[in-house]
Design an enzyme around this catalytic site. Sequence first.
Site, PDB file in Angstrom:
ATOM      1  N   HIS A  31       7.903  24.992  51.332  1.00 29.83           N
ATOM      2  CA  HIS A  31       6.650  25.018  50.557  1.00 29.83           C
ATOM      3  C   HIS A  31       5.536  24.264  51.284  1.00 29.83           C
ATOM      4  O   HIS A  31       4.891  23.372  50.721  1.00 29.83           O
ATOM      5  CB  HIS A  31       6.870  24.428  49.159  1.00 29.83           C
ATOM      6  CG  HIS A  31       5.841  24.866  48.156  1.00 29.83           C
ATOM      7  ND1 HIS A  31       6.106  24.916  46.801  1.00 29.83           N
ATOM      8  CD2 HIS A  31       4.545  25.268  48.292  1.00 29.83           C
ATOM      9  CE1 HIS A  31       5.021  25.324  46.161  1.00 29.83           C
ATOM     10  NE2 HIS A  31       4.067  25.546  47.042  1.00 29.83           N
ATOM     11  N   GLU A  85      12.918  24.611  43.210  1.00 30.94           N
ATOM     12  CA  GLU A  85      12.435  23.523  44.072  1.00 30.94           C
ATOM     13  C   GLU A  85      12.466  22.195  43.300  1.00 30.94           C
ATOM     14  O   GLU A  85      12.162  22.168  42.108  1.00 30.94           O
ATOM     15  CB  GLU A  85      10.993  23.809  44.528  1.00 30.94           C
ATOM     16  CG  GLU A  85      10.858  24.963  45.494  1.00 30.94           C
ATOM     17  CD  GLU A  85       9.403  25.178  45.917  1.00 30.94           C
ATOM     18  OE1 GLU A  85       8.579  24.256  45.744  1.00 30.94           O
ATOM     19  OE2 GLU A  85       9.094  26.265  46.412  1.00 30.94           O
ATOM     20  N   SER A 112       3.746  31.981  47.572  1.00 26.08           N
ATOM     21  CA  SER A 112       3.038  31.710  46.321  1.00 26.08           C
ATOM     22  C   SER A 112       3.832  30.738  45.461  1.00 26.08           C
ATOM     23  O   SER A 112       3.647  29.522  45.557  1.00 26.08           O
ATOM     24  CB  SER A 112       2.743  33.016  45.580  1.00 26.08           C
ATOM     25  OG  SER A 112       3.940  33.736  45.309  1.00 26.08           O
ATOM     26  N   ARG A 113       4.735  31.250  44.639  1.00 28.82           N
ATOM     27  CA  ARG A 113       5.604  30.427  43.806  1.00 28.82           C
ATOM     28  C   ARG A 113       7.019  30.987  43.868  1.00 28.82           C
ATOM     29  O   ARG A 113       7.219  32.202  43.865  1.00 28.82           O
ATOM     30  CB  ARG A 113       5.119  30.395  42.347  1.00 28.82           C
ATOM     31  CG  ARG A 113       3.857  29.567  42.117  1.00 28.82           C
ATOM     32  CD  ARG A 113       4.149  28.082  42.278  1.00 28.82           C
ATOM     33  NE  ARG A 113       3.012  27.242  41.936  1.00 28.82           N
ATOM     34  CZ  ARG A 113       2.130  26.773  42.793  1.00 28.82           C
ATOM     35  NH1 ARG A 113       2.235  27.100  44.078  1.00 28.82           N
ATOM     36  NH2 ARG A 113       1.147  25.994  42.401  1.00 28.82           N
ATOM     37  N   ASP A 127       8.591  30.692  51.918  1.00 24.83           N
ATOM     38  CA  ASP A 127       8.074  29.324  51.917  1.00 24.83           C
ATOM     39  C   ASP A 127       8.303  28.660  50.571  1.00 24.83           C
ATOM     40  O   ASP A 127       8.226  27.436  50.472  1.00 24.83           O
ATOM     41  CB  ASP A 127       6.577  29.323  52.250  1.00 24.83           C
ATOM     42  CG  ASP A 127       5.993  27.927  52.278  1.00 24.83           C
ATOM     43  OD1 ASP A 127       6.525  27.091  53.044  1.00 24.83           O
ATOM     44  OD2 ASP A 127       5.026  27.660  51.540  1.00 24.83           O
ATOM     45  N   THR A 154      -4.722  21.561  44.184  1.00 33.07           N
ATOM     46  CA  THR A 154      -3.988  22.787  44.492  1.00 33.07           C
ATOM     47  C   THR A 154      -4.760  23.991  43.981  1.00 33.07           C
ATOM     48  O   THR A 154      -5.644  23.874  43.131  1.00 33.07           O
ATOM     49  CB  THR A 154      -2.597  22.784  43.836  1.00 33.07           C
ATOM     50  OG1 THR A 154      -2.750  22.646  42.414  1.00 33.07           O
ATOM     51  CG2 THR A 154      -1.747  21.642  44.361  1.00 33.07           C
ATOM     52  N   GLY A 206       0.523  25.935  52.865  1.00 29.31           N
ATOM     53  CA  GLY A 206      -0.839  25.446  52.690  1.00 29.31           C
ATOM     54  C   GLY A 206      -1.075  24.045  53.195  1.00 29.31           C
ATOM     55  O   GLY A 206      -2.068  23.417  52.831  1.00 29.31           O
TER      56      GLY A 206
END
Length: 376
Positions: free
Chosen positions: A257, A240, A210-211, A235, A67, A260
């Site tokens: 999420h 989570e 991002s987060r 996203d 990651t 990516g």
Amino acid sequence: MKIVVDENMPHARELFAEFGEVIPLPGRQMLATDLQEADVLLVRSVTRVDAALLASCPRLSFVGTATIGTDHVDKGLLAERGIPFFSAPGCNKYSVGDYVLSALLVLAERHELNLGAMSLAVIGAGNTGECVAGKAEALGMRVLRCDPPRARAAEANEAAQFVDYQQALEADIVSFHVPITRQGPDATFHLLDAAQIAARPAGQILINASRGEVWDNQALLARQQSQAPLRLVMDVWEGEPEPLQALVPHTELATPHIAGYSLEGKARGTWMLYEALCRQLRRTPRQDLQSLLPIPEVREVTPGQSADQALIKQLVHLIYDVRRDDARFRNRLGVAGSFDEQRKHYPERRELSSLQLKGPFAGAALARLGFVCQPD
């Protein structure tokens, strides 16, 4: 050599089998007992690599995360124990860039927006943020970059290209691409907090790939339930894999999420760790990244006109239309375990670079968006 890997890390077995026994395990359920005989640990963002996980691993000599972000890893603890740590910076930047581009084009059609006349601020101008910025500039957008650490480190002439956070928030569209940090002058936890959320003009487009903790989700819900909601593309989520379900209906686009999660992005992350382990063991890599990827379903298109916003939308959505992920996420909202299941069984998705454009209209703007162009 025993190599413990997240079971959802693509191509791990075929890449790492040359080093020894590959042991795939569920990333969220890894325990210290799983690492007692491990020499190598390879994880994704769902695994917390901390003192509890590393309580009994005398043989561990390599830790890697496939990651960009590393906030799930106690790097200080690894350094204390002399265990080398590797990540995959930039591995999925093109995938996230494609996600944001696809979302922008969806919203532009939905709300009749001319993106070329709008401004976009990138919060966090690292590998991913710069990729997003480049695609936005290829659309003709005015791009603002906000990255305090980079601005401080830059020479005076380079520092001028950055704006502060408050200036960035004034853009028509604001896209967040920062790690999650909770301390220090550049802490990003609730960077978009209740006060900032309340101050945003109605209809402003905010994107978070991002987060989840970078945005205060409860404050967002309160704003979205008001008479002046924002336009949200989300996203990532606080809590989570249990997102705030009440917030989802108030978003323009919502996904689990997966920004990516292109085939190239996931393969590139694993490949970067493979290269790192080869270097660590002073071996020459026996495999290459391209050999891991299948031939794309759509390989070549010849545009019949110059690249306006409508054509760009058609070409981008030919490769990746974020609405499919959005629909799948909404349909399964509330189903136990569905967040992780959608990530584990994510459909095959390619990056824009998998499509080759040919002919007189395959110009520089399309190349800057990420397509491979061969103009006549």
